[in-house]
Write a protein that holds these residues in place. Structure first.
Motif, PDB file in Angstrom:
ATOM      1  N   TYR A   1       0.830  -1.204   0.000  1.00 42.37           N
ATOM      2  CA  TYR A   1       0.000   0.000   0.000  1.00 42.37           C
ATOM      3  C   TYR A   1       0.864   1.253   0.000  1.00 42.37           C
ATOM      4  N   VAL A   2       1.896   1.288   0.853  1.00 42.46           N
ATOM      5  CA  VAL A   2       2.751   2.476   0.923  1.00 42.46           C
ATOM      6  C   VAL A   2       3.506   2.663  -0.393  1.00 42.46           C
ATOM      7  N   VAL A   3       4.011   1.586  -0.968  1.00 42.14           N
ATOM      8  CA  VAL A   3       4.722   1.665  -2.248  1.00 42.14           C
ATOM      9  C   VAL A   3       3.796   2.206  -3.337  1.00 42.14           C
ATOM     10  N   ALA A   4       2.584   1.655  -3.417  1.00 40.56           N
ATOM     11  CA  ALA A   4       1.625   2.115  -4.421  1.00 40.56           C
ATOM     12  C   ALA A   4       1.224   3.561  -4.171  1.00 40.56           C
ATOM     13  N   HIS A   5       1.098   3.938  -2.908  1.00 39.75           N
ATOM     14  CA  HIS A   5       0.752   5.312  -2.541  1.00 39.75           C
ATOM     15  C   HIS A   5       1.785   6.291  -3.104  1.00 39.75           C
TER      16      HIS A   5
ATOM     17  N   GLN B   1      -7.882   1.289   1.864  1.00 41.63           N
ATOM     18  CA  GLN B   1      -8.408   1.911   3.080  1.00 41.63           C
ATOM     19  C   GLN B   1      -8.179   1.019   4.295  1.00 41.63           C
ATOM     20  N   GLN B   2      -8.409  -0.272   4.143  1.00 47.65           N
ATOM     21  CA  GLN B   2      -8.182  -1.210   5.239  1.00 47.65           C
ATOM     22  C   GLN B   2      -6.702  -1.263   5.606  1.00 47.65           C
ATOM     23  N   LEU B   3      -5.836  -1.304   4.610  1.00 49.82           N
ATOM     24  CA  LEU B   3      -4.400  -1.366   4.859  1.00 49.82           C
ATOM     25  C   LEU B   3      -3.895  -0.067   5.470  1.00 49.82           C
ATOM     26  N   ARG B   4      -4.464   1.041   5.050  1.00 49.80           N
ATOM     27  CA  ARG B   4      -4.093   2.333   5.626  1.00 49.80           C
ATOM     28  C   ARG B   4      -4.432   2.366   7.116  1.00 49.80           C
ATOM     29  N   GLY B   5      -5.584   1.782   7.475  1.00 47.31           N
ATOM     30  CA  GLY B   5      -5.964   1.710   8.880  1.00 47.31           C
ATOM     31  C   GLY B   5      -5.004   0.841   9.685  1.00 47.31           C
ATOM     32  N   GLN B   6      -4.564  -0.276   9.100  1.00 46.96           N
ATOM     33  CA  GLN B   6      -3.610  -1.142   9.791  1.00 46.96           C
ATOM     34  C   GLN B   6      -2.284  -0.431  10.000  1.00 46.96           C
ATOM     35  N   LEU B   7      -1.856   0.337   9.019  1.00 48.48           N
ATOM     36  CA  LEU B   7      -0.610   1.084   9.139  1.00 48.48           C
ATOM     37  C   LEU B   7      -0.684   2.090  10.285  1.00 48.48           C
ATOM     38  N   ARG B   8      -1.867   2.668  10.462  1.00 46.06           N
ATOM     39  CA  ARG B   8      -2.062   3.659  11.518  1.00 46.06           C
ATOM     40  C   ARG B   8      -2.238   3.012  12.891  1.00 46.06           C
ATOM     41  N   ASP B   9      -2.941   1.887  12.942  1.00 49.30           N
ATOM     42  CA  ASP B   9      -3.368   1.330  14.227  1.00 49.30           C
ATOM     43  C   ASP B   9      -2.406   0.294  14.810  1.00 49.30           C
ATOM     44  N   GLU B  10      -1.541  -0.302  13.986  1.00 51.97           N
ATOM     45  CA  GLU B  10      -0.634  -1.323  14.495  1.00 51.97           C
ATOM     46  C   GLU B  10       0.687  -0.670  14.884  1.00 51.97           C
TER      47      GLU B  10
ATOM     48  N   HIS C   1      -3.635  14.770  -2.876  1.00 51.92           N
ATOM     49  CA  HIS C   1      -4.477  13.718  -2.309  1.00 51.92           C
ATOM     50  C   HIS C   1      -5.932  13.927  -2.722  1.00 51.92           C
ATOM     51  N   SER C   2      -6.131  14.276  -3.955  1.00 54.83           N
ATOM     52  CA  SER C   2      -7.467  14.489  -4.499  1.00 54.83           C
ATOM     53  C   SER C   2      -8.157  13.143  -4.726  1.00 54.83           C
ATOM     54  N   PRO C   3      -9.473  13.155  -5.000  1.00 55.82           N
ATOM     55  CA  PRO C   3     -10.163  11.902  -5.322  1.00 55.82           C
ATOM     56  C   PRO C   3      -9.501  11.144  -6.475  1.00 55.82           C
ATOM     57  N   ARG C   4      -8.946  11.872  -7.442  1.00 56.57           N
ATOM     58  CA  ARG C   4      -8.280  11.205  -8.570  1.00 56.57           C
ATOM     59  C   ARG C   4      -7.053  10.444  -8.087  1.00 56.57           C
ATOM     60  N   PHE C   5      -6.362  10.982  -7.070  1.00 59.44           N
ATOM     61  CA  PHE C   5      -5.203  10.272  -6.533  1.00 59.44           C
ATOM     62  C   PHE C   5      -5.626   8.941  -5.924  1.00 59.44           C
ATOM     63  N   TRP C   6      -6.663   8.966  -5.057  1.00 57.73           N
ATOM     64  CA  TRP C   6      -7.090   7.726  -4.405  1.00 57.73           C
ATOM     65  C   TRP C   6      -7.660   6.732  -5.412  1.00 57.73           C
ATOM     66  N   GLU C   7      -8.270   7.214  -6.462  1.00 64.32           N
ATOM     67  CA  GLU C   7      -8.721   6.320  -7.535  1.00 64.32           C
ATOM     68  C   GLU C   7      -7.526   5.645  -8.199  1.00 64.32           C
ATOM     69  N   THR C   8      -6.427   6.375  -8.321  1.00 63.83           N
ATOM     70  CA  THR C   8      -5.213   5.802  -8.902  1.00 63.83           C
ATOM     71  C   THR C   8      -4.647   4.711  -8.007  1.00 63.83           C
ATOM     72  N   VAL C   9      -4.584   4.981  -6.694  1.00 64.52           N
ATOM     73  CA  VAL C   9      -4.096   3.971  -5.752  1.00 64.52           C
ATOM     74  C   VAL C   9      -4.967   2.721  -5.820  1.00 64.52           C
TER      75      VAL C   9
ATOM     76  N   THR D   1      -6.527   1.386  -8.188  1.00 67.44           N
ATOM     77  CA  THR D   1      -6.379   0.546  -9.384  1.00 67.44           C
ATOM     78  C   THR D   1      -5.408  -0.609  -9.147  1.00 67.44           C
ATOM     79  N   VAL D   2      -4.476  -0.436  -8.212  1.00 67.94           N
ATOM     80  CA  VAL D   2      -3.508  -1.506  -7.940  1.00 67.94           C
ATOM     81  C   VAL D   2      -3.646  -2.083  -6.540  1.00 67.94           C
ATOM     82  N   VAL D   3      -4.212  -1.301  -5.606  1.00 72.74           N
ATOM     83  CA  VAL D   3      -4.446  -1.785  -4.237  1.00 72.74           C
ATOM     84  C   VAL D   3      -5.888  -1.438  -3.867  1.00 72.74           C
ATOM     85  N   PRO D   4      -6.853  -2.249  -4.294  1.00 71.90           N
ATOM     86  CA  PRO D   4      -8.267  -1.915  -4.053  1.00 71.90           C
ATOM     87  C   PRO D   4      -8.616  -1.788  -2.569  1.00 71.90           C
ATOM     88  N   GLN D   5      -7.959  -2.543  -1.704  1.00 71.53           N
ATOM     89  CA  GLN D   5      -8.249  -2.546  -0.265  1.00 71.53           C
ATOM     90  C   GLN D   5      -7.385  -1.548   0.480  1.00 71.53           C
TER      91      GLN D   5
END
Length: 300
Positions: free
Chosen positions: A256-260, A286-295, A270-278, A280-284
């Motif tokens: 997720y971080v690499v794709a980000h 949001q979940q992985l971003r939460g794990q990065l923050r919470d673990e 960090h516009s909507p177009r940016f997150w749409e780009t992310v 395309t290769v890492v559909p999940q």
């Protein structure tokens, strides 16, 4: 010279949107004296603070919980609330009275208590995972625990053994470090860190090469960082900086971080177009971003 652009992936989420009180006409009160706060119930004053900011200069009882917090004046339009590792900080413009501050804190009590509880729980989890560098120490590698084994018979460096037959509840991976049992904690830590950084360089390069063609971008240079609050940065010249301690996380989180960061080579915001780009290769993502923050990572 083309202007260098840089975006960062922060460790923590941005502060919550502040509550906006009605403007007060009364004269601003001093913010230094705790005694300026309204009188608290005797039992709250005598009891130890449940949450106490080290620079606390005001206090409140929120839902039966005593909270001592840092209050400061700031050039802003409304009251702001931030809960960090040290506790609660409240900021307000000069024209807001202390009575308005107290009312705003009470109105935000549920949110404040939930954030303070979460911060305390996170701190306890971090402290419980603190690494004591010695023979038998355990650290995470790609989401799995690894046991340090001091083995002076080794020639140099460290070698990961993945053939161990794990017992229930016992890590299956061992890192054999070429140091004697008399090695100091600093020597053991440095040897493990050097090995982890080599693994990070190799793996991050592999993942950048994997995702760059899918995102139709080209990266030019990888730099390992040790930033305290950033997992990665991307520069318009194709330079990617990644925190080497990402190697502690599972591979999907690293991806997720690499794709980000690679996505920033296409969309430098960090516009909507940016997150749409992310996505395309890492559909999940949001979940992985939460794990990065919470673990939390173990303190070194």
């Amino acid at each position: 010279m083309r202007k260098l652009m840089q975006l960062t992936l922060d460790l923590f989420d941005p502060a919550p949107a502040p509550a906006a009180p009605e403007p007060a006409e009364s004269t601003p009160a001093s913010m230094e004296a705790v005694a300026a706060a309204p009188a608290e119930p005797l039992e709250a004053v005598l009891a130890p603070a449940t949450f106490h900011h080290p620079r606390a200069n005001r206090q409140a009882v929120l839902g039966g919980t005593f909270v001592a917090y840092e209050f400061k004046r700031a050039r802003r339009r409304s009251i702001g609330f931030v809960v960090g590792a040290e506790g609660l900080t409240v900021s307000a413009p000069k024209w807001v009275t202390l009575r308005d501050i107290d009312e705003a804190v009470q109105g935000k009590s549920a949110w404040i208590l939930s954030k303070l509880d979460a911060a305390r729980e996170r701190h306890q989890r971090v402290e419980s995972s603190r690494i004591v560098w010695r023979d038998g120490a355990t650290f995470p590698f790609l989401g799995e625990p690894v046991i340090v084994v001091l083995d002076s018979r080794g020639q140099s460096g460290a070698v990961l053994n993945t053939d161990a037959q794990a017992l229930p509840g016992v890590p299956r991976l061992t890192l054999h470090v070429a140091l004697p049992h008399t090695a100091t904690p600093a020597q053991i830590r440095d040897a493990v860190q050097a090995w982890l950084m080599r693994q990070a360089k190799r793996l991050f390069t592999e993942r950048l090469d994997h995702y760059a063609p899918q995102l139709r971008v080209e990266w030019r240079k990888l730099v390992l960082s040790n930033a305290g609050t950033r997992w990665g940065t991307a520069h318009s010249d194709g330079t990617i900086r990644l925190n080497w301690r990402l190697i502690h996380f599972r591979l999907p989180v690293i991806d997720y971080v690499v794709a980000h960061e690679l996505s920033h080579l296409r969309v430098m915001d960090h516009s909507p177009r940016f997150w749409e780009t992310v996505a395309t290769v890492v559909p999940q993502y949001q979940q992985l971003r939460g794990q990065l923050r919470d673990e939390p990572l173990p303190p070194w």
